[in-house]
Design an enzyme around this catalytic site. Structure first.
Site, mmCIF file in Angstrom:
data_model
loop_
_atom_site.group_PDB
_atom_site.id
_atom_site.type_symbol
_atom_site.label_atom_id
_atom_site.label_comp_id
_atom_site.label_asym_id
_atom_site.label_seq_id
_atom_site.Cartn_x
_atom_site.Cartn_y
_atom_site.Cartn_z
ATOM 1 C CG ASP A 159 -2.007 1.077 1.104
ATOM 2 O OD1 ASP A 159 -3.044 0.784 0.479
ATOM 3 O OD2 ASP A 159 -1.810 2.197 1.634
ATOM 4 C CG ASP A 210 -4.242 8.917 -12.442
ATOM 5 O OD1 ASP A 210 -4.634 8.384 -11.388
ATOM 6 O OD2 ASP A 210 -4.998 9.438 -13.281
ATOM 7 C CG ASN A 220 -4.741 11.637 -5.683
ATOM 8 O OD1 ASN A 220 -4.081 11.654 -6.718
ATOM 9 N ND2 ASN A 220 -5.328 10.541 -5.239
ATOM 10 C CG HIS A 267 -7.387 13.242 -8.727
ATOM 11 N ND1 HIS A 267 -7.534 12.213 -7.830
ATOM 12 C CD2 HIS A 267 -8.172 14.251 -8.281
ATOM 13 C CE1 HIS A 267 -8.385 12.571 -6.874
ATOM 14 N NE2 HIS A 267 -8.779 13.811 -7.126
ATOM 15 C CD GLU A 277 -4.472 4.385 -1.596
ATOM 16 O OE1 GLU A 277 -4.691 4.823 -0.462
ATOM 17 O OE2 GLU A 277 -5.307 4.446 -2.517
#
Length: 262
Positions: A131, A148, A139, A144, A174
Site C-alpha cells: 500500500d 496517476d 492527490n 489526480h 493505491e
C-alpha cells in the site's frame, strides 16, 4: 507485463504437387467421360475417325489449362482463410487478456489477480500486499494526474523488481498484490524489502521544481496448508496495516498467533 506481438503470421505454402494431382485426376475423368460419350452417342465411324483425336486432345488440354490454375487459386484462398482464422483467434486472445488488465497501471486487475492466485496457490508460496503511504496527500497537493503518474511509476517498479514467475496486480486504489510462487517467508521478505527500497529511491517529481518521496508499507504472508486465497489475503492485509501502525515505509511479516481467521 508482456504484450502480444501483432505481426502478421506468414502465409502457408501452396502445394504444387497437390495441384498437379488434382489436374491429373481431372484429365483422367475427362478422358473417361469422352470415351463414354462416344460410346453412348453411337457416332458414325466416318465422323468418329475425324473428331476422335480432337475430342481426346481437348479432354487433356482443357483440364491442364483450367484445372491447374484453379487448383492454385483455391489453395491460396484457403490459406488466406486459415490465416484470417489464426489472426482472429490471436486478436480474441489479446482482447481477453486486455480485459484482465487494470487500465491505469497495465497490471492485472483485482479479479484477474485473484483468479490467477486461486490457480497458482500452492504450499511454499507467499503473498505481498503493498500500500502506498500517504497517497491521498499526493492527490490533494499535486492533483489526480500526479497521483496517476505515481501509481504507474510504482506499478512498473514492482513489476521490474519481481520475477517472471510471480503474479502482480493492482488490488484497487493505491494497493497492489504480488504472489510469489515457491517463495518461503524469508525469500518473500527479501523481495518485499527490495521493492520497498527501490520505491523509496525513486525520483518522482510531481512538478518541475518539486520532488516527492514515495514510500510503501508491505505485509507479507506465507501460505500454510489448508489456507484459501481469502485467508492469505486477510493475513497479508492485516500485516500491511500493522506496517502502517509501525510508522510506514516498512515490511511486516511476523508469524505471531495469526491463523486463517486473522
Amino acid at each position: 507485463m508482456a504484450h502480444s506481438n501483432h505481426t502478421r503470421p506468414p502465409l502457408g505454402k501452396v502445394s504444387y504437387t497437390r495441384a498437379v494431382l488434382v489436374t491429373l485426376v481431372t484429365v483422367v475423368i475427362a478422358q473417361v467421360m469422352t470415351a463414354a460419350a462416344i460410346v453412348i452417342c453411337d457416332i458414325p465411324q466416318y465422323i468418329l475417325d475425324e473428331i476422335i483425336g480432337i475430342w481426346f486432345a481437348l479432354a487433356a488440354i482443357l483440364p491442364l489449362v483450367v484445372t491447374f490454375p484453379l487448383a492454385i487459386v483455391f489453395q491460396r484462398e484457403r490459406l488466406k482463410v486459415e490465416q484470417a482464422m489464426v489472426e482472429l483467434k490471436k486478436a480474441h486472445a489479446a482482447l481477453a487478456e486486455r480485459a484482465r488488465l487494470d487500465p491505469l497501471t497495465n497490471l492485472l486487475d483485482r479479479k484477474a489477480f485473484y483468479n490467477d492466485l486461486e490457480t497458482a496457490l500452492a504450499g511454499g508460496s507467499s503473498l505481498l500486499v503493498i500500500d502506498v503511504d500517504h497517497f491521498k496527500s499526493i492527490n490533494d497537493t499535486y492533483g489526480h494526474q500526479a497521483g496517476d503518474d505515481a501509481l504507474r511509476l510504482i506499478a512498473s517498479t514492482i513489476e521490474a523488481t519481481t520475477r517472471d514467475t510471480d503474479i502482480v496486480g493492482r488490488l484497487g486504489g493505491e494497493e497492489f498484490g504480488v504472489f510469489l510462487s515457491g517463495a518461503d517467508l524469508e525469500k518473500a521478505c527479501n523481495i518485499a524489502e527490495q521493492i520497498r527500497v527501490t520505491i523509496c529511491d525513486l525520483e518522482f517529481a510531481p512538478t518541475p521544481t518539486t520532488r516527492h518521496q514515495l514510500t510503501v508499507s508491505i505485509g507479507v504472508a506465507m501460505r500454510k496448508e489448508g489456507q484459501t486465497p481469502t485467508d492469505l489475503f486477510r493475513i497479508a492485509d492485516h500485516r500491511m496495516y500493522e506496517a502502517k501502525r509501525r510508522g510506514r515505509n516498512c515490511v511486516h511479516a511476523s508469524s505471531g498467533p495469526e491463523s486463517t481467521s486473522a
